[in-house]
Design a protein around this motif. Structure first.
Motif, mmCIF file in Angstrom:
data_model
loop_
_atom_site.group_PDB
_atom_site.id
_atom_site.type_symbol
_atom_site.label_atom_id
_atom_site.label_comp_id
_atom_site.label_asym_id
_atom_site.label_seq_id
_atom_site.Cartn_x
_atom_site.Cartn_y
_atom_site.Cartn_z
ATOM 1 N N LEU A 119 18.528 -2.930 -16.106
ATOM 2 C CA LEU A 119 17.937 -2.931 -14.911
ATOM 3 C C LEU A 119 16.360 -2.444 -14.642
ATOM 4 C CD1 LEU A 119 20.695 -1.251 -12.533
ATOM 5 C CD2 LEU A 119 19.990 -3.476 -12.427
ATOM 6 N N LEU A 120 15.952 -1.584 -15.607
ATOM 7 C CA LEU A 120 14.737 -1.033 -15.884
ATOM 8 C C LEU A 120 13.738 -2.199 -16.492
ATOM 9 C CD1 LEU A 120 12.517 1.122 -15.507
ATOM 10 C CD2 LEU A 120 13.197 1.429 -18.132
ATOM 11 N N LEU A 121 14.476 -2.915 -17.395
ATOM 12 C CA LEU A 121 13.864 -4.072 -17.708
ATOM 13 C C LEU A 121 13.410 -5.122 -16.650
ATOM 14 C CD1 LEU A 121 12.378 -5.543 -20.209
ATOM 15 C CD2 LEU A 121 14.852 -6.646 -20.634
ATOM 16 N N GLY A 122 14.501 -5.340 -15.714
ATOM 17 C CA GLY A 122 14.480 -6.376 -14.820
ATOM 18 C C GLY A 122 13.447 -5.943 -13.891
ATOM 19 N N PHE A 123 13.305 -4.740 -13.456
ATOM 20 C CA PHE A 123 12.474 -4.485 -12.326
ATOM 21 C C PHE A 123 10.807 -4.349 -13.134
ATOM 22 C CE2 PHE A 123 15.939 -2.030 -10.359
ATOM 23 C CZ PHE A 123 15.717 -3.030 -9.005
ATOM 24 N N LEU A 124 10.805 -3.849 -14.331
ATOM 25 C CA LEU A 124 9.501 -4.028 -14.797
ATOM 26 C C LEU A 124 8.908 -5.387 -14.998
ATOM 27 C CD1 LEU A 124 9.654 -1.311 -17.898
ATOM 28 C CD2 LEU A 124 8.540 -1.180 -15.643
ATOM 29 N N LEU A 125 9.699 -6.299 -15.490
ATOM 30 C CA LEU A 125 9.278 -7.688 -15.334
ATOM 31 C C LEU A 125 8.923 -8.336 -14.118
ATOM 32 C CD1 LEU A 125 11.989 -9.393 -17.915
ATOM 33 C CD2 LEU A 125 9.590 -9.295 -18.021
ATOM 34 N N ILE A 126 9.652 -8.021 -13.094
ATOM 35 C CA ILE A 126 9.401 -8.267 -11.539
ATOM 36 C C ILE A 126 8.085 -7.785 -11.338
ATOM 37 C CG2 ILE A 126 10.003 -8.209 -9.209
ATOM 38 C CD1 ILE A 126 12.700 -8.550 -9.930
ATOM 39 N N VAL A 127 8.133 -6.425 -11.403
ATOM 40 C CA VAL A 127 6.570 -5.791 -10.917
ATOM 41 C C VAL A 127 5.399 -6.253 -11.722
ATOM 42 C CG1 VAL A 127 5.453 -3.476 -10.990
ATOM 43 C CG2 VAL A 127 7.798 -3.719 -10.025
ATOM 44 N N CYS A 128 5.555 -6.368 -13.165
ATOM 45 C CA CYS A 128 4.605 -6.799 -13.891
ATOM 46 C C CYS A 128 4.149 -8.341 -13.266
ATOM 47 C CB CYS A 128 4.736 -6.832 -15.337
ATOM 48 S SG CYS A 128 4.686 -5.205 -15.973
ATOM 49 N N GLY A 129 5.089 -9.015 -13.256
ATOM 50 C CA GLY A 129 5.082 -10.635 -12.923
ATOM 51 C C GLY A 129 3.882 -10.715 -11.509
ATOM 52 N N ALA A 150 3.815 -18.831 -16.838
ATOM 53 C CA ALA A 150 4.373 -17.844 -17.536
ATOM 54 C C ALA A 150 4.831 -16.486 -16.675
ATOM 55 C CB ALA A 150 3.464 -17.588 -18.599
ATOM 56 N N LYS A 151 3.984 -16.290 -15.844
ATOM 57 C CA LYS A 151 4.284 -15.174 -14.703
ATOM 58 C C LYS A 151 4.997 -15.347 -13.986
ATOM 59 C CE LYS A 151 -0.841 -13.996 -15.775
ATOM 60 N NZ LYS A 151 -2.118 -13.697 -15.246
ATOM 61 N N ILE A 152 5.129 -16.528 -13.502
ATOM 62 C CA ILE A 152 6.336 -16.959 -12.517
ATOM 63 C C ILE A 152 7.676 -16.725 -13.308
ATOM 64 C CG2 ILE A 152 7.439 -18.860 -11.388
ATOM 65 C CD1 ILE A 152 4.741 -19.366 -10.127
ATOM 66 N N LEU A 153 7.721 -17.172 -14.373
ATOM 67 C CA LEU A 153 8.818 -17.182 -15.268
ATOM 68 C C LEU A 153 9.249 -15.537 -15.677
ATOM 69 C CD1 LEU A 153 8.483 -20.321 -17.861
ATOM 70 C CD2 LEU A 153 9.975 -19.937 -15.950
ATOM 71 N N MET A 154 8.107 -14.779 -15.714
ATOM 72 C CA MET A 154 8.504 -13.405 -15.880
ATOM 73 C C MET A 154 9.318 -12.736 -14.450
ATOM 74 S SD MET A 154 5.149 -11.782 -17.518
ATOM 75 C CE MET A 154 5.411 -9.892 -16.787
ATOM 76 N N VAL A 155 8.832 -13.281 -13.466
ATOM 77 C CA VAL A 155 9.566 -12.635 -12.097
ATOM 78 C C VAL A 155 10.771 -13.218 -12.164
ATOM 79 C CG1 VAL A 155 9.403 -12.852 -9.771
ATOM 80 C CG2 VAL A 155 7.292 -12.352 -10.987
ATOM 81 N N LEU A 156 10.931 -14.467 -12.569
ATOM 82 C CA LEU A 156 12.622 -15.180 -12.520
ATOM 83 C C LEU A 156 13.343 -14.391 -13.759
ATOM 84 C CD1 LEU A 156 11.676 -19.016 -11.957
ATOM 85 C CD2 LEU A 156 12.757 -17.230 -10.241
ATOM 86 N N ALA A 157 12.783 -14.169 -14.759
ATOM 87 C CA ALA A 157 13.637 -13.687 -15.780
ATOM 88 C C ALA A 157 14.003 -12.246 -15.260
ATOM 89 C CB ALA A 157 12.847 -13.745 -17.124
#
Length: 81
Positions: free
Chosen positions: A8-18, A48-55
């Motif tokens: 969950l932490l990894l997912g939220f970090l990817l969304i916020v950073c993206g 790539a940043k959009i893919l970060m959010v989707l990931a």
């Protein structure tokens, strides 16, 4: 799922950073740790940043999924021919 909190932490970090990277790109600034994405061009960096959010979204969804319940429900509901 093991280590659900970490996923969950990894997912939220990817969304916020993206999201923040996309907003910063709109005003012409970049995160220093994502600077390597700009080597491929601005379009590549944006995709790539959009893919970060989707990931990140997918990671959160998979972390919240109860896989044991899904297996039980899929084995109980066998279609009749």
């Amino acid at each position: 799922m093991k280590n659900k909190g970490y996923w969950l932490l990894l997912g939220f970090l990817l969304i916020v950073c993206g999201f923040t990277a996309i907003v910063l790109q709109l005003i012409g600034v970049n995160w220093w740790f994502l600077q390597f994405l700009e080597l491929g061009g601005r379009l590549f960096a944006f995709v790539a940043k959009i893919l970060m959010v989707l990931a990140g979204v997918l990671t959160i969804v998979f972390a919240h999924t109860d896989w044991e319940r899904e297996r039980r429900e899929s084995s109980e509901e066998q279609p009749e021919a």
